[in-house]
Write a protein that holds these residues in place. Sequence first.
Motif, PDB file in Angstrom:
ATOM      1  N   GLY A 127       0.804  -1.213   0.000  1.00  0.00           N
ATOM      2  CA  GLY A 127       0.000   0.000   0.000  1.00  0.00           C
ATOM      3  C   GLY A 127       0.832   1.255   0.000  1.00  0.00           C
ATOM      4  O   GLY A 127       1.838   1.338   0.710  1.00  0.00           O
ATOM      5  N   HIS A 128       0.438   2.223  -0.803  1.00  0.00           N
ATOM      6  CA  HIS A 128       1.088   3.532  -0.882  1.00  0.00           C
ATOM      7  C   HIS A 128       2.597   3.427  -1.118  1.00  0.00           C
ATOM      8  O   HIS A 128       3.383   4.185  -0.561  1.00  0.00           O
ATOM      9  CB  HIS A 128       0.806   4.345   0.386  1.00  0.00           C
ATOM     10  CG  HIS A 128      -0.619   4.800   0.498  1.00  0.00           C
ATOM     11  ND1 HIS A 128      -1.620   3.968   0.975  1.00  0.00           N
ATOM     12  CD2 HIS A 128      -1.214   5.986   0.183  1.00  0.00           C
ATOM     13  CE1 HIS A 128      -2.773   4.634   0.955  1.00  0.00           C
ATOM     14  NE2 HIS A 128      -2.560   5.848   0.476  1.00  0.00           N
ATOM     15  N   GLY A 129       2.997   2.448  -1.928  1.00  0.00           N
ATOM     16  CA  GLY A 129       4.412   2.305  -2.272  1.00  0.00           C
ATOM     17  C   GLY A 129       5.172   1.306  -1.432  1.00  0.00           C
ATOM     18  O   GLY A 129       6.312   0.960  -1.753  1.00  0.00           O
ATOM     19  N   HIS A 130       4.601   0.830  -0.344  1.00  0.00           N
ATOM     20  CA  HIS A 130       5.242  -0.213   0.463  1.00  0.00           C
ATOM     21  C   HIS A 130       5.151  -1.550  -0.262  1.00  0.00           C
ATOM     22  O   HIS A 130       4.122  -1.884  -0.858  1.00  0.00           O
ATOM     23  CB  HIS A 130       4.559  -0.331   1.832  1.00  0.00           C
ATOM     24  CG  HIS A 130       4.826   0.809   2.758  1.00  0.00           C
ATOM     25  ND1 HIS A 130       6.060   1.026   3.334  1.00  0.00           N
ATOM     26  CD2 HIS A 130       4.028   1.801   3.217  1.00  0.00           C
ATOM     27  CE1 HIS A 130       6.005   2.098   4.117  1.00  0.00           C
ATOM     28  NE2 HIS A 130       4.783   2.598   4.057  1.00  0.00           N
ATOM     29  N   ASP A 131       6.225  -2.324  -0.207  1.00  0.00           N
ATOM     30  CA  ASP A 131       6.247  -3.610  -0.902  1.00  0.00           C
ATOM     31  C   ASP A 131       7.103  -4.595  -0.110  1.00  0.00           C
ATOM     32  O   ASP A 131       8.338  -4.506  -0.104  1.00  0.00           O
ATOM     33  CB  ASP A 131       6.802  -3.449  -2.311  1.00  0.00           C
ATOM     34  CG  ASP A 131       6.667  -4.710  -3.148  1.00  0.00           C
ATOM     35  OD1 ASP A 131       6.404  -5.785  -2.575  1.00  0.00           O
ATOM     36  OD2 ASP A 131       6.837  -4.629  -4.380  1.00  0.00           O
ATOM     37  N   GLY A 132       6.446  -5.532   0.560  1.00  0.00           N
ATOM     38  CA  GLY A 132       7.150  -6.506   1.389  1.00  0.00           C
ATOM     39  C   GLY A 132       8.057  -7.434   0.622  1.00  0.00           C
ATOM     40  O   GLY A 132       8.908  -8.106   1.214  1.00  0.00           O
TER      41      GLY A 132
END
Length: 390
Positions: A127-132
């Motif tokens: 979400g909103h540019g976060h990428d696990g």
Amino acid sequence: MATARTARTVVAAALAAGLTVTALAAPALAADPAAPAAPAAAKKDHAATRAALQAAVDAGVPGAVAQARADGRSWTGTAGERGGDDRFRVGSITKTFTATVLLQLQAEGRLDLDDPVEKWLPGVVRGHGHDGRKVTVRQLLNHTSGIYNVTADPGFQEKVFGPAFLQHRYDRWTPRQLVAVAMEHAPDFAPGTSWNYSNTNYVLAGMVIEKVTGRPYGKAVENRIIKPLKLRATTVPGTDPTMPNPSSPAYSTLGGGPGAPVHDVSELSPTIAHAAGEMISDSRDLQTFYRALLQGRLLPKDGLREMTTAVDLSEQLPGAGYGLGLMKQKLSCGKEVWGHGGGIHGSLSEAYATRDGRHSLAANINADWTGDTQAILEGEFCGTLPKPVK
């Protein structure tokens, strides 16, 4: 978790103050680097440490406690309304316990710190540019993930740290709810490209432990650290909002600063902090833990080497670095100490030791709007007298 107040810079506040679950920006007294060092005899009787405890009380802190061990001897000092055996909320000192468990699991071959977070927590960091898929477990532990800090969220701050705390102090938060708040914001930077203290990192770290072990992260802390070291005053409270005895009340102005109404904030829902800052302990147990850790009793040599491989933060604070849940500080006398600080409502703590674990200190003040915990470190390890309170 981590308050933004305690040492000489935002870094010291984030680290030395442990960055509690709060972001209280109150002025802090700072140890005077130019203050005269105590003579050798005074250092042995902890005169400068005693002076720093009293200075905190003179500055308006209700009470302060510290315990030190060196040369096989233990010393305990108090000032104001405190007992030497008081238990207290340790805030972000919890992070070192959490990191230790993950390093133990890696040593057992049950995970790799370079695993992407997505492997263990699919879909959680999105979400909103976060990428696990692009963030590793190691980057959670050394705060290079770029993941937004949940306790910086204005809505979270208002409910959890402002006056609204009095109506919401017993609210229960799940780890996923905490992470979801952070996911509403853009990352601070691309993973691995910079450093920023984020409590969300350690909420996720606790979730990884739970995925790997199949049990609450607190059970891993209890079975792997608390019980083997016989830390009788140390607990992972989970959802229990109460404080065990003996303890002194914790006081806060709820962000109001000096002169604002003071509230007893001893009881609160530990779920606001989870694996980033929920634990309770005392000065004796914290020293036992850090001494055992630094002397290699909890991790194999390779694991301890990884833990003490620190991101260089010397541009922000000379001599500072952050490893895996462990901070390095270079004090005014040149002495290097390792440990962590912690702040949470009405409680600011420090727990540090020399790299060989032979000289250690743990201290706490039961207020979060004034008082200089860094001066207590300087007093014990350097014999530096605190700056006079005006």
